[in-house]
Design a protein around this motif. Sequence first.
Motif, PDB file in Angstrom:
ATOM      1  N   PRO A  93       0.817  -1.211   0.000  1.00 28.89           N
ATOM      2  CA  PRO A  93       0.000   0.000   0.000  1.00 28.89           C
ATOM      3  C   PRO A  93       0.850   1.259   0.000  1.00 28.89           C
ATOM      4  CG  PRO A  93      -0.709  -1.533   1.717  1.00 28.89           C
ATOM      5  CD  PRO A  93       0.553  -2.069   1.135  1.00 28.89           C
ATOM      6  N   SER A  94       0.213   2.351  -0.369  1.00 34.54           N
ATOM      7  CA  SER A  94       0.885   3.638  -0.432  1.00 34.54           C
ATOM      8  C   SER A  94       1.423   4.029   0.929  1.00 34.54           C
ATOM      9  CB  SER A  94      -0.120   4.691  -0.913  1.00 34.54           C
ATOM     10  OG  SER A  94       0.431   5.957  -0.800  1.00 34.54           O
ATOM     11  N   HIS A  95       2.548   4.777   0.931  1.00 34.20           N
ATOM     12  CA  HIS A  95       3.160   5.207   2.180  1.00 34.20           C
ATOM     13  C   HIS A  95       2.543   6.484   2.727  1.00 34.20           C
ATOM     14  CE1 HIS A  95       6.372   2.254   2.000  1.00 34.20           C
ATOM     15  NE2 HIS A  95       6.485   2.529   0.720  1.00 34.20           N
ATOM     16  N   ALA A  96       1.654   7.094   1.964  1.00 36.96           N
ATOM     17  CA  ALA A  96       1.048   8.339   2.420  1.00 36.96           C
ATOM     18  C   ALA A  96       0.185   8.068   3.645  1.00 36.96           C
ATOM     19  CB  ALA A  96       0.200   8.956   1.310  1.00 36.96           C
ATOM     20  N   GLU A  97       0.354   8.880   4.633  1.00 31.93           N
ATOM     21  CA  GLU A  97      -0.414   8.712   5.861  1.00 31.93           C
ATOM     22  C   GLU A  97      -1.805   9.283   5.688  1.00 31.93           C
ATOM     23  OE1 GLU A  97       1.702  10.482   9.078  1.00 31.93           O
ATOM     24  OE2 GLU A  97       3.577   9.567   8.480  1.00 31.93           O
ATOM     25  N   ALA A  98      -2.767   8.714   6.404  1.00 39.07           N
ATOM     26  CA  ALA A  98      -4.121   9.234   6.373  1.00 39.07           C
ATOM     27  C   ALA A  98      -4.105  10.654   6.914  1.00 39.07           C
ATOM     28  CB  ALA A  98      -5.035   8.352   7.220  1.00 39.07           C
ATOM     29  N   GLY A  99      -4.865  11.512   6.306  1.00 46.23           N
ATOM     30  CA  GLY A  99      -4.947  12.882   6.779  1.00 46.23           C
ATOM     31  C   GLY A  99      -3.957  13.819   6.111  1.00 46.23           C
ATOM     32  N   VAL A 100      -3.101  13.308   5.218  1.00 47.56           N
ATOM     33  CA  VAL A 100      -2.166  14.173   4.525  1.00 47.56           C
ATOM     34  C   VAL A 100      -2.969  15.003   3.521  1.00 47.56           C
ATOM     35  CG1 VAL A 100      -0.222  14.238   2.936  1.00 47.56           C
ATOM     36  CG2 VAL A 100      -0.238  12.606   4.801  1.00 47.56           C
ATOM     37  N   ASP A 101      -2.768  16.295   3.538  1.00 42.79           N
ATOM     38  CA  ASP A 101      -3.502  17.206   2.673  1.00 42.79           C
ATOM     39  C   ASP A 101      -3.053  17.019   1.234  1.00 42.79           C
ATOM     40  OD1 ASP A 101      -3.536  20.785   2.200  1.00 42.79           O
ATOM     41  OD2 ASP A 101      -5.126  19.320   1.837  1.00 42.79           O
ATOM     42  N   LEU A 102      -3.994  16.736   0.340  1.00 40.09           N
ATOM     43  CA  LEU A 102      -3.672  16.483  -1.062  1.00 40.09           C
ATOM     44  C   LEU A 102      -3.050  17.712  -1.720  1.00 40.09           C
ATOM     45  CD1 LEU A 102      -3.779  14.472  -3.360  1.00 40.09           C
ATOM     46  CD2 LEU A 102      -6.088  15.265  -3.869  1.00 40.09           C
ATOM     47  N   THR A 103      -3.527  18.884  -1.377  1.00 41.04           N
ATOM     48  CA  THR A 103      -2.964  20.106  -1.947  1.00 41.04           C
ATOM     49  C   THR A 103      -1.499  20.247  -1.556  1.00 41.04           C
ATOM     50  OG1 THR A 103      -5.136  21.137  -1.761  1.00 41.04           O
ATOM     51  CG2 THR A 103      -3.269  22.606  -2.109  1.00 41.04           C
ATOM     52  N   GLU A 104      -1.191  19.949  -0.300  1.00 43.54           N
ATOM     53  CA  GLU A 104       0.200  20.030   0.169  1.00 43.54           C
ATOM     54  C   GLU A 104       1.063  18.996  -0.547  1.00 43.54           C
ATOM     55  OE1 GLU A 104       3.457  21.432   1.988  1.00 43.54           O
ATOM     56  OE2 GLU A 104       1.470  22.317   2.081  1.00 43.54           O
ATOM     57  N   MET A 105       0.518  17.807  -0.758  1.00 45.09           N
ATOM     58  CA  MET A 105       1.265  16.769  -1.471  1.00 45.09           C
ATOM     59  C   MET A 105       1.573  17.212  -2.898  1.00 45.09           C
ATOM     60  SD  MET A 105      -0.680  13.327  -0.159  1.00 45.09           S
ATOM     61  CE  MET A 105       0.153  12.252  -1.292  1.00 45.09           C
ATOM     62  N   ARG A 107       1.774  20.303  -4.029  1.00 50.22           N
ATOM     63  CA  ARG A 107       2.719  21.415  -3.973  1.00 50.22           C
ATOM     64  C   ARG A 107       4.133  20.891  -3.745  1.00 50.22           C
ATOM     65  NH1 ARG A 107       1.078  24.475   0.520  1.00 50.22           N
ATOM     66  NH2 ARG A 107      -0.868  24.707  -0.588  1.00 50.22           N
ATOM     67  N   THR A 108       4.280  19.952  -2.821  1.00 53.15           N
ATOM     68  CA  THR A 108       5.589  19.382  -2.514  1.00 53.15           C
ATOM     69  C   THR A 108       6.125  18.592  -3.705  1.00 53.15           C
ATOM     70  OG1 THR A 108       4.887  19.220  -0.220  1.00 53.15           O
ATOM     71  CG2 THR A 108       6.855  17.998  -0.820  1.00 53.15           C
ATOM     72  N   GLY A 109       5.255  17.835  -4.372  1.00 54.43           N
ATOM     73  CA  GLY A 109       5.677  17.076  -5.551  1.00 54.43           C
ATOM     74  C   GLY A 109       6.118  17.988  -6.680  1.00 54.43           C
ATOM     75  N   THR A 110       5.382  19.073  -6.886  1.00 57.39           N
ATOM     76  CA  THR A 110       5.753  20.045  -7.916  1.00 57.39           C
ATOM     77  C   THR A 110       7.108  20.649  -7.609  1.00 57.39           C
ATOM     78  OG1 THR A 110       3.427  20.553  -8.323  1.00 57.39           O
ATOM     79  CG2 THR A 110       5.028  22.169  -9.077  1.00 57.39           C
ATOM     80  N   MET A 111       7.328  20.966  -6.343  1.00 58.39           N
ATOM     81  CA  MET A 111       8.605  21.537  -5.940  1.00 58.39           C
ATOM     82  C   MET A 111       9.740  20.538  -6.217  1.00 58.39           C
ATOM     83  SD  MET A 111       9.904  22.664  -2.150  1.00 58.39           S
ATOM     84  CE  MET A 111       9.827  20.971  -1.601  1.00 58.39           C
TER      85      MET A 111
END
Length: 155
Positions: A93-105, A107-111
Amino acid sequence: MLFFRQALEARGVRTPEDVLPLYREAAERLGLQNADPASKTVEGWFYEGRKPQRAFRPVVVEMLGYSVEDLWTEVPEGASPNFNPLTSASLTPSHAEAGVDLTEMKRTGTMAVLRAKEFLLGKDRERVGDDTLGLLDDEVTRLVAAYPREPLSAI
């Protein structure tokens, strides 16, 4: 024989009907619901060698761990293919934790992608050519594929 079919047969999948349970598991890992292809579509992949439509490709890649280009390559009967599994395609399964804000993800990926681009172009600023553009394209493709499955710190 397509590598797609050979990879499925290596997992004991011998009919198109056996593909759907694997497909559903992979779609669930990606968080997709009601994304099942029609049985005729799977038969086309399995027997006729038709490439999946773009909507189905991420699930097929997640399901088998190889790129679509590798999966839809002819492999001589009895030959062992020389394809490397994608390091970003994980059967866990994905390592992303529950509750991680998709917008923040996003933005961070774009960076991260922009930093990789700056690094690659900065390194070869004096000699930009086809090799640099190909390398940049490969790196961006790798980052885009890896980001949903791996923590950003690992990428």
